[in-house]
Design a protein around this motif. Structure first.
Motif, PDB file in Angstrom:
ATOM      1  N   PRO A   1       0.819  -1.221   0.000  1.00 20.28           N
ATOM      2  CA  PRO A   1       0.000   0.000   0.000  1.00 20.28           C
ATOM      3  C   PRO A   1       0.852   1.270   0.000  1.00 20.28           C
ATOM      4  O   PRO A   1       1.828   1.378   0.758  1.00 20.28           O
ATOM      5  CB  PRO A   1      -0.827  -0.115   1.282  1.00 20.28           C
ATOM      6  CG  PRO A   1      -0.842  -1.582   1.602  1.00 20.28           C
ATOM      7  CD  PRO A   1       0.485  -2.113   1.139  1.00 20.28           C
ATOM      8  N   ALA A   2       0.472   2.201  -0.858  1.00 22.24           N
ATOM      9  CA  ALA A   2       1.075   3.542  -0.876  1.00 22.24           C
ATOM     10  C   ALA A   2       0.048   4.510  -0.313  1.00 22.24           C
ATOM     11  O   ALA A   2      -1.107   4.534  -0.758  1.00 22.24           O
ATOM     12  CB  ALA A   2       1.466   3.932  -2.294  1.00 22.24           C
TER      13      ALA A   2
ATOM     14  N   PRO B   1      -4.573   7.211  -9.924  1.00 16.51           N
ATOM     15  CA  PRO B   1      -3.191   6.746  -9.747  1.00 16.51           C
ATOM     16  C   PRO B   1      -2.432   6.501 -11.040  1.00 16.51           C
ATOM     17  O   PRO B   1      -1.220   6.271 -11.008  1.00 16.51           O
ATOM     18  CB  PRO B   1      -3.351   5.454  -8.943  1.00 16.51           C
ATOM     19  CG  PRO B   1      -4.723   4.978  -9.278  1.00 16.51           C
ATOM     20  CD  PRO B   1      -5.557   6.213  -9.486  1.00 16.51           C
ATOM     21  N   GLY B   2      -3.120   6.567 -12.172  1.00 18.49           N
ATOM     22  CA  GLY B   2      -2.424   6.468 -13.450  1.00 18.49           C
ATOM     23  C   GLY B   2      -2.196   5.073 -13.969  1.00 18.49           C
ATOM     24  O   GLY B   2      -1.589   4.888 -15.021  1.00 18.49           O
ATOM     25  N   ASP B   3      -2.696   4.044 -13.250  1.00 20.16           N
ATOM     26  CA  ASP B   3      -2.468   2.662 -13.680  1.00 20.16           C
ATOM     27  C   ASP B   3      -3.698   2.035 -14.313  1.00 20.16           C
ATOM     28  O   ASP B   3      -3.753   0.818 -14.506  1.00 20.16           O
ATOM     29  CB  ASP B   3      -2.008   1.816 -12.494  1.00 20.16           C
ATOM     30  CG  ASP B   3      -3.016   1.801 -11.339  1.00 20.16           C
ATOM     31  OD1 ASP B   3      -4.040   2.508 -11.449  1.00 20.16           O
ATOM     32  OD2 ASP B   3      -2.766   1.107 -10.345  1.00 20.16           O
ATOM     33  N   GLY B   4      -4.701   2.863 -14.625  1.00 19.60           N
ATOM     34  CA  GLY B   4      -5.897   2.359 -15.283  1.00 19.60           C
ATOM     35  C   GLY B   4      -6.958   1.833 -14.352  1.00 19.60           C
ATOM     36  O   GLY B   4      -8.007   1.364 -14.826  1.00 19.60           O
ATOM     37  N   THR B   5      -6.750   1.910 -13.052  1.00 20.05           N
ATOM     38  CA  THR B   5      -7.734   1.381 -12.109  1.00 20.05           C
ATOM     39  C   THR B   5      -8.838   2.378 -11.791  1.00 20.05           C
ATOM     40  O   THR B   5      -9.830   2.017 -11.159  1.00 20.05           O
ATOM     41  CB  THR B   5      -7.052   0.948 -10.797  1.00 20.05           C
ATOM     42  OG1 THR B   5      -6.354   2.076 -10.237  1.00 20.05           O
ATOM     43  CG2 THR B   5      -6.062  -0.183 -11.051  1.00 20.05           C
ATOM     44  N   GLY B   6      -8.683   3.620 -12.183  1.00 19.29           N
ATOM     45  CA  GLY B   6      -9.724   4.617 -11.969  1.00 19.29           C
ATOM     46  C   GLY B   6      -9.477   5.481 -10.742  1.00 19.29           C
ATOM     47  O   GLY B   6      -8.631   5.193  -9.888  1.00 19.29           O
ATOM     48  N   GLU B   7     -10.247   6.545 -10.673  1.00 16.75           N
ATOM     49  CA  GLU B   7     -10.081   7.555  -9.623  1.00 16.75           C
ATOM     50  C   GLU B   7     -10.690   7.079  -8.309  1.00 16.75           C
ATOM     51  O   GLU B   7     -11.703   6.385  -8.281  1.00 16.75           O
ATOM     52  CB  GLU B   7     -10.755   8.850 -10.087  1.00 16.75           C
ATOM     53  CG  GLU B   7     -10.565  10.043  -9.187  1.00 16.75           C
ATOM     54  CD  GLU B   7     -11.240  11.292  -9.759  1.00 16.75           C
ATOM     55  OE1 GLU B   7     -10.533  12.159 -10.281  1.00 16.75           O
ATOM     56  OE2 GLU B   7     -12.480  11.365  -9.689  1.00 16.75           O
TER      57      GLU B   7
ATOM     58  N   TYR C   1      -0.468  -0.582  -6.088  1.00 13.20           N
ATOM     59  CA  TYR C   1      -0.110  -0.777  -7.487  1.00 13.20           C
ATOM     60  C   TYR C   1       0.197  -2.260  -7.726  1.00 13.20           C
ATOM     61  O   TYR C   1       0.939  -2.884  -6.955  1.00 13.20           O
ATOM     62  CB  TYR C   1       1.109   0.071  -7.845  1.00 13.20           C
ATOM     63  CG  TYR C   1       0.806   1.548  -7.999  1.00 13.20           C
ATOM     64  CD1 TYR C   1       0.379   2.060  -9.213  1.00 13.20           C
ATOM     65  CD2 TYR C   1       0.946   2.412  -6.918  1.00 13.20           C
ATOM     66  CE1 TYR C   1       0.098   3.408  -9.365  1.00 13.20           C
ATOM     67  CE2 TYR C   1       0.673   3.757  -7.049  1.00 13.20           C
ATOM     68  CZ  TYR C   1       0.243   4.254  -8.277  1.00 13.20           C
ATOM     69  OH  TYR C   1      -0.038   5.599  -8.418  1.00 13.20           O
ATOM     70  N   LYS C   2      -0.386  -2.794  -8.795  1.00 12.85           N
ATOM     71  CA  LYS C   2      -0.203  -4.212  -9.117  1.00 12.85           C
ATOM     72  C   LYS C   2       0.901  -4.439 -10.143  1.00 12.85           C
ATOM     73  O   LYS C   2       1.352  -5.570 -10.343  1.00 12.85           O
ATOM     74  CB  LYS C   2      -1.514  -4.803  -9.640  1.00 12.85           C
ATOM     75  CG  LYS C   2      -2.658  -4.768  -8.616  1.00 12.85           C
ATOM     76  CD  LYS C   2      -2.332  -5.606  -7.397  1.00 12.85           C
ATOM     77  CE  LYS C   2      -3.519  -5.678  -6.444  1.00 12.85           C
ATOM     78  NZ  LYS C   2      -3.197  -6.489  -5.239  1.00 12.85           N
TER      79      LYS C   2
END
Length: 318
Positions: A173-174, A222-228, A261-262
């Motif tokens: 977790p971040a 977060p910019g990884d495509g998971t959504g806001e 992040y995955k």
């Protein structure tokens, strides 16, 4: 850990870019009476402020009646209107040829034989295109300065903190927070409110008016495509605004504003994710301890981006 985080914040300040988007519609509070002044306030995506008539509060001995507006004028004419520049963040169409836009504020329903303009005095605002002759309808002689007071403040540049380290690890977790100095606007002179003042309020003895801006919500893509996702403020302790306890592992923290992040950012441009922030400011005012505390005027959004590297390591260290 402390040294690594400190270095990370220095690096963060170098890559954080403030992007002010199309400004939000100006939200104005009702005209308020404060001391011997009447004030009109505004908030938008650039900042906030107020325009007040009557100027500084009278501070003479209590047995001496304050001077009336007529006495202050000493036989000179009262000019009820004044032209100001358009506040930052207000978008208007091109002014007609030969004209320019001004913010015209007019003191109306005033009584000169009152020390504060009378009980019905208030301010009216208008965005007007004016030529030279129309602008001259509201001259501003030096003696009228005593009847006007202007306050304005802009939001500080956002400074995003990421715990436990600036470079998040995959599957760890971040935690996201804004620094206290970038999530609060104080007294208009560069000073930030202390926790005690946030609890009890701050009283301005000169104008009996204080405005403050505080971040109440942070939306993070977060910019990884998971959504806001949305983070509300006020969920971490005052003595530890990050909500991160370094004596505990990253999976047991009180700060709910987190993301896992995955995948690493190795395949992203420059090897970093582009994190998009929407920072919601709420602006409030205070006119004394007997007036019900802080009263909100309105909210506005500020947008920013952050480039963030994420490493394919499942341990904290490095």
């Amino acid at each position: 850990m402390h040294n690594r985080v400190g270095r990370a914040l220095l690096a963060l300040s170098a890559v954080l870019a403030l992007l002010v988007a199309v400004p939000a519609t100006t939200a104005s509070a009702e005209t308020i009476v404060t001391g011997n002044s009447v004030c009109s306030m505004y908030v938008n995506s650039v900042g906030f402020g107020s325009y007040c008539s009557s100027g500084q509060a009278y501070t003479g001995p209590p047995y001496t009646p304050p001077p009336t507006w007529r006495e202050r004028l000493a036989g000179r004419p009262f000019v009820p209107c004044r032209n100001f520049p358009i506040p930052d963040g207000i978008k208007l169409p091109q002014a007609p040829e030969g004209k320019k836009w001004v913010l015209r504020i007019t003191i109306t329903d005033y009584k000169l034989d009152s020390y504060n303009g009378g009980p019905r005095a208030h301010l009216e605002r208008a965005y007007m295109p004016v030529d030279a002759a129309e602008e001259a309808q509201c001259p501003f002689p030096d003696y009228m300065q005593q009847f006007w007071w202007q306050f304005q403040s802009t939001y500080p540049d956002p400074a995003l903190q990421i715990m436990p380290t600036y470079t998040p690890r995959v599957n760890v977790p971040a935690y996201f927070t804004l620094t206290p100095g970038s999530s609060m606007v104080g007294k208009g002179d560069g000073r930030i409110y202390t926790p005690e003042e946030l609890t009890s309020g701050y009283f301005d003895p000169q104008h009996n008016l204080t405005m403050r801006g505080m971040v109440v919500q942070l939306n993070i893509d977060p910019g990884d495509g998971t959504g806001e996702f949305t983070c509300l403020t006020g969920t971490t302790p005052l003595d530890n605004p990050t909500g991160y306890d370094e004596t505990q592992d990253p999976y047991h923290q009180v700060n709910p504003c987190k993301h896992v992040y995955k995948k690493s950012s190795a395949s992203q441009p420059d090897g970093m994710y582009t994190v998009k922030l929407t920072i919601t400011w709420e602006v409030s005012y205070w006119i004394g301890k007997d007036a019900g505390g802080w009263k909100p005027i309105g909210r506005a959004d500020v947008h920013a981006v952050q480039r963030l590297p994420v490493q394919e390591v499942e341990a904290i260290g490095g």
